[in-house]
Design a protein around this motif. Structure first.
Motif, PDB file in Angstrom:
ATOM      1  N   ALA A 136      -2.981   0.636  -4.508  1.00  0.00           N
ATOM      2  CA  ALA A 136      -3.345   0.369  -3.264  1.00  0.00           C
ATOM      3  C   ALA A 136      -2.985   1.312  -2.035  1.00  0.00           C
ATOM      4  CB  ALA A 136      -2.978  -1.057  -2.813  1.00  0.00           C
ATOM      5  N   GLY A 137      -2.105   2.362  -2.396  1.00  0.00           N
ATOM      6  CA  GLY A 137      -1.715   3.432  -1.368  1.00  0.00           C
ATOM      7  C   GLY A 137      -0.185   3.599  -1.411  1.00  0.00           C
ATOM      8  N   ALA A 138       0.568   2.951  -2.022  1.00  0.00           N
ATOM      9  CA  ALA A 138       2.114   3.244  -1.846  1.00  0.00           C
ATOM     10  C   ALA A 138       2.372   4.659  -2.335  1.00  0.00           C
ATOM     11  CB  ALA A 138       2.718   2.179  -2.689  1.00  0.00           C
ATOM     12  N   GLY A 139       3.175   5.412  -1.456  1.00  0.00           N
ATOM     13  CA  GLY A 139       3.713   6.586  -1.856  1.00  0.00           C
ATOM     14  C   GLY A 139       4.809   6.654  -2.505  1.00  0.00           C
ATOM     15  N   ALA A 140       5.704   5.732  -2.303  1.00  0.00           N
ATOM     16  CA  ALA A 140       6.951   5.481  -3.075  1.00  0.00           C
ATOM     17  C   ALA A 140       7.061   4.125  -2.832  1.00  0.00           C
ATOM     18  CB  ALA A 140       8.259   6.028  -1.872  1.00  0.00           C
ATOM     19  N   VAL A 141       7.843   3.637  -4.137  1.00  0.00           N
ATOM     20  CA  VAL A 141       8.200   2.226  -4.324  1.00  0.00           C
ATOM     21  C   VAL A 141       9.482   1.893  -4.722  1.00  0.00           C
ATOM     22  CG1 VAL A 141       7.685   0.434  -6.047  1.00  0.00           C
ATOM     23  CG2 VAL A 141       5.880   1.925  -5.357  1.00  0.00           C
ATOM     24  N   TYR A 142      10.056   0.994  -4.074  1.00  0.00           N
ATOM     25  CA  TYR A 142      11.540   0.598  -4.438  1.00  0.00           C
ATOM     26  C   TYR A 142      11.742  -0.883  -4.690  1.00  0.00           C
ATOM     27  CZ  TYR A 142      11.912   5.131  -2.035  1.00  0.00           C
ATOM     28  OH  TYR A 142      11.918   6.395  -1.745  1.00  0.00           O
TER      29      TYR A 142
ATOM     30  N   ASP B 150      -0.540  -4.783   2.357  1.00  0.00           N
ATOM     31  CA  ASP B 150      -0.031  -3.974   3.444  1.00  0.00           C
ATOM     32  C   ASP B 150      -0.392  -2.653   2.962  1.00  0.00           C
ATOM     33  OD1 ASP B 150       1.636  -6.194   4.359  1.00  0.00           O
ATOM     34  OD2 ASP B 150       2.915  -6.029   2.610  1.00  0.00           O
ATOM     35  N   MET B 151      -0.206  -2.185   1.859  1.00  0.00           N
ATOM     36  CA  MET B 151      -0.573  -0.832   1.297  1.00  0.00           C
ATOM     37  C   MET B 151      -1.859  -0.407   1.923  1.00  0.00           C
ATOM     38  SD  MET B 151       2.154  -0.067   0.056  1.00  0.00           S
ATOM     39  CE  MET B 151       2.981  -1.314   1.273  1.00  0.00           C
ATOM     40  N   LYS B 152      -2.964  -1.384   1.684  1.00  0.00           N
ATOM     41  CA  LYS B 152      -4.359  -1.049   2.066  1.00  0.00           C
ATOM     42  C   LYS B 152      -4.537  -0.947   3.533  1.00  0.00           C
ATOM     43  CE  LYS B 152      -6.776  -2.827  -1.953  1.00  0.00           C
ATOM     44  NZ  LYS B 152      -7.738  -3.967  -2.606  1.00  0.00           N
ATOM     45  N   ALA B 153      -3.950  -1.692   4.465  1.00  0.00           N
ATOM     46  CA  ALA B 153      -3.922  -1.714   5.822  1.00  0.00           C
ATOM     47  C   ALA B 153      -3.186  -0.434   6.165  1.00  0.00           C
ATOM     48  CB  ALA B 153      -3.089  -3.065   6.369  1.00  0.00           C
ATOM     49  N   GLY B 154      -2.187   0.093   5.772  1.00  0.00           N
ATOM     50  CA  GLY B 154      -1.338   1.182   6.319  1.00  0.00           C
ATOM     51  C   GLY B 154      -2.348   2.461   5.815  1.00  0.00           C
ATOM     52  N   THR B 155      -2.933   2.466   4.460  1.00  0.00           N
ATOM     53  CA  THR B 155      -3.642   3.477   4.346  1.00  0.00           C
ATOM     54  C   THR B 155      -4.832   3.663   5.100  1.00  0.00           C
ATOM     55  OG1 THR B 155      -2.789   3.550   1.695  1.00  0.00           O
ATOM     56  CG2 THR B 155      -4.888   4.529   2.174  1.00  0.00           C
TER      57      THR B 155
ATOM     58  N   VAL C 102       5.541   5.239   8.889  1.00  0.00           N
ATOM     59  CA  VAL C 102       5.656   4.672   7.838  1.00  0.00           C
ATOM     60  C   VAL C 102       5.581   3.300   7.667  1.00  0.00           C
ATOM     61  CG1 VAL C 102       7.243   4.516   5.825  1.00  0.00           C
ATOM     62  CG2 VAL C 102       7.232   6.716   7.220  1.00  0.00           C
ATOM     63  N   LEU C 103       4.875   2.445   6.895  1.00  0.00           N
ATOM     64  CA  LEU C 103       4.822   1.036   6.834  1.00  0.00           C
ATOM     65  C   LEU C 103       5.369   0.679   5.475  1.00  0.00           C
ATOM     66  CD1 LEU C 103       3.795  -1.537   7.504  1.00  0.00           C
ATOM     67  CD2 LEU C 103       1.606  -0.988   6.063  1.00  0.00           C
TER      68      LEU C 103
ATOM     69  N   SER D  61       1.944   6.511   6.240  1.00  0.00           N
ATOM     70  CA  SER D  61       2.445   6.706   4.898  1.00  0.00           C
ATOM     71  C   SER D  61       2.928   5.111   4.668  1.00  0.00           C
ATOM     72  CB  SER D  61       3.651   7.444   4.848  1.00  0.00           C
ATOM     73  OG  SER D  61       3.505   8.889   5.293  1.00  0.00           O
ATOM     74  N   CYS D  62       2.840   4.967   3.168  1.00  0.00           N
ATOM     75  CA  CYS D  62       3.288   3.584   2.751  1.00  0.00           C
ATOM     76  C   CYS D  62       4.374   3.307   1.976  1.00  0.00           C
ATOM     77  CB  CYS D  62       2.031   2.900   2.302  1.00  0.00           C
ATOM     78  SG  CYS D  62       0.810   2.574   3.318  1.00  0.00           S
ATOM     79  N   VAL D  63       5.324   2.511   2.185  1.00  0.00           N
ATOM     80  CA  VAL D  63       6.393   2.242   1.008  1.00  0.00           C
ATOM     81  C   VAL D  63       6.166   1.054   0.508  1.00  0.00           C
ATOM     82  CG1 VAL D  63       8.983   1.994   0.716  1.00  0.00           C
ATOM     83  CG2 VAL D  63       7.836   3.995   2.078  1.00  0.00           C
ATOM     84  N   GLY D  64       6.118   0.738  -0.791  1.00  0.00           N
ATOM     85  CA  GLY D  64       6.181  -0.584  -1.343  1.00  0.00           C
ATOM     86  C   GLY D  64       7.259  -1.199  -2.015  1.00  0.00           C
ATOM     87  N   LEU D  65       7.498  -2.242  -1.734  1.00  0.00           N
ATOM     88  CA  LEU D  65       8.746  -2.864  -2.278  1.00  0.00           C
ATOM     89  C   LEU D  65       8.518  -4.014  -3.416  1.00  0.00           C
ATOM     90  CD1 LEU D  65      11.083  -3.677   0.959  1.00  0.00           C
ATOM     91  CD2 LEU D  65      10.835  -1.542  -0.584  1.00  0.00           C
ATOM     92  N   LEU D  66       9.193  -4.218  -4.405  1.00  0.00           N
ATOM     93  CA  LEU D  66       8.788  -5.042  -5.519  1.00  0.00           C
ATOM     94  C   LEU D  66       9.432  -6.416  -5.477  1.00  0.00           C
ATOM     95  CD1 LEU D  66       9.643  -2.615  -8.399  1.00  0.00           C
ATOM     96  CD2 LEU D  66       7.356  -3.108  -7.456  1.00  0.00           C
ATOM     97  N   CYS D  67      10.083  -6.655  -4.338  1.00  0.00           N
ATOM     98  CA  CYS D  67      10.828  -7.993  -4.164  1.00  0.00           C
ATOM     99  C   CYS D  67       9.871  -8.975  -3.761  1.00  0.00           C
ATOM    100  CB  CYS D  67      11.750  -7.952  -3.125  1.00  0.00           C
ATOM    101  SG  CYS D  67      11.247  -7.036  -1.705  1.00  0.00           S
ATOM    102  N   GLY D  68       8.613  -8.610  -3.468  1.00  0.00           N
ATOM    103  CA  GLY D  68       7.304  -9.689  -3.273  1.00  0.00           C
ATOM    104  C   GLY D  68       6.944 -10.214  -4.436  1.00  0.00           C
ATOM    105  N   GLY D  69       7.074  -9.505  -5.690  1.00  0.00           N
ATOM    106  CA  GLY D  69       6.564  -9.941  -6.969  1.00  0.00           C
ATOM    107  C   GLY D  69       5.138  -9.191  -7.379  1.00  0.00           C
ATOM    108  N   ILE D  70       4.627  -8.246  -6.521  1.00  0.00           N
ATOM    109  CA  ILE D  70       3.783  -7.417  -7.104  1.00  0.00           C
ATOM    110  C   ILE D  70       4.211  -6.208  -7.740  1.00  0.00           C
ATOM    111  CG2 ILE D  70       1.767  -5.878  -6.316  1.00  0.00           C
ATOM    112  CD1 ILE D  70       1.542  -9.261  -5.875  1.00  0.00           C
TER     113      ILE D  70
END
Length: 220
Positions: A196-202, A169-174, A161-162, A179-188
């Motif tokens: 871009a490929g995130a299966g879950a976002v927190y 990040d999501m594109k590289a992992g996909t 899991v990335l 599996s990709c997890v996205g975090l919103l704290c970077g501002g995206i």
């Protein structure tokens, strides 16, 4: 078989994306380029050469690239003694490791910058390996950094899991098949991360930690 938890650092474990934006903005300004900060922000997470190419275009004077990149590094280095970790970043890594995951950092940072980031996160006791920009020819969104991280620990994509904060990040992992997890704290925005490929976002490491049992990083 190894279960690999791969973590980006800037914007994911450390609250540093906007410090990079400021440093890049000033580096471009010193070279005579007026680049909007919002455009720089959308490019954070790319390697320096790719970031410059994306923002200045392929028809730029590439002879300037080294000076711009060096200026960014010098400006960003002024923050090294006070880089802030995201809330619960270190606790998240320790909890994931305690549940059987092998923790690997996947970052475009290297050298003194990487050392400063690791000090901020303060979880070296559970970080098994680090895949940095020095280790591969092509950075994110190419899959090479993720594949290299897996190779370092003998991991397989279907057991990895990335966690990251950018579309790169999501594109590289996909592309690497993890599996990709996205975090919103970077501002995206969440929609961009999912596209871009995130299966879950927190929201951030703290929310991922609180919801770990229902996340892709849940213990087996």
């Amino acid at each position: 078989m190894t279960r690999a938890a791969l973590f980006d650092v800037d914007g994911t474990l450390t609250d540093t994306n906007h410090l990079h934006v400021t440093a890049w903005w000033e580096a471009f300004r010193q070279a005579g380029h007026d680049v909007p900060m919002h455009a720089i922000h959308r490019s954070i997470g790319l390697g320096g050469e790719d970031l410059i190419a994306r923002l200045l275009g392929d028809d730029r004077d590439t002879a300037e690239d080294s000076a711009i990149s060096a200026a960014h590094k010098t400006l960003y280095a002024t923050y090294f003694d006070r880089l802030p970790a995201m809330d619960s970043a270190g606790t998240l890594l320790r909890t994931v490791a305690a549940q059987g995951w092998t923790v690997v950092l996947v970052t475009s940072a290297s050298g003194r910058e990487l050392e400063a980031l690791r000090r901020a996160v303060d979880a070296d006791d559970v970080i098994a390996r680090t895949a940095s920009s020095d280790d591969v020819e092509d950075g994110k969104p190419a899959p090479e950094p993720v594949r290299h991280a897996l190779d370092l620990v003998g991991g397989e994509p279907e057991r990895a899991v990335l966690v990251g904060d950018t579309v790169w990040d999501m594109k590289a992992g996909t592309r690497a098949g993890v599996s990709c997890v996205g975090l919103l704290c970077g501002g995206i925005p969440a929609d961009d991360l999912r596209a871009a490929g995130a299966g879950a976002v927190y929201a951030d490491p703290a929310e991922l930690l609180a919801r770990l049992a229902e996340s892709p990083l849940a213990p087996e």
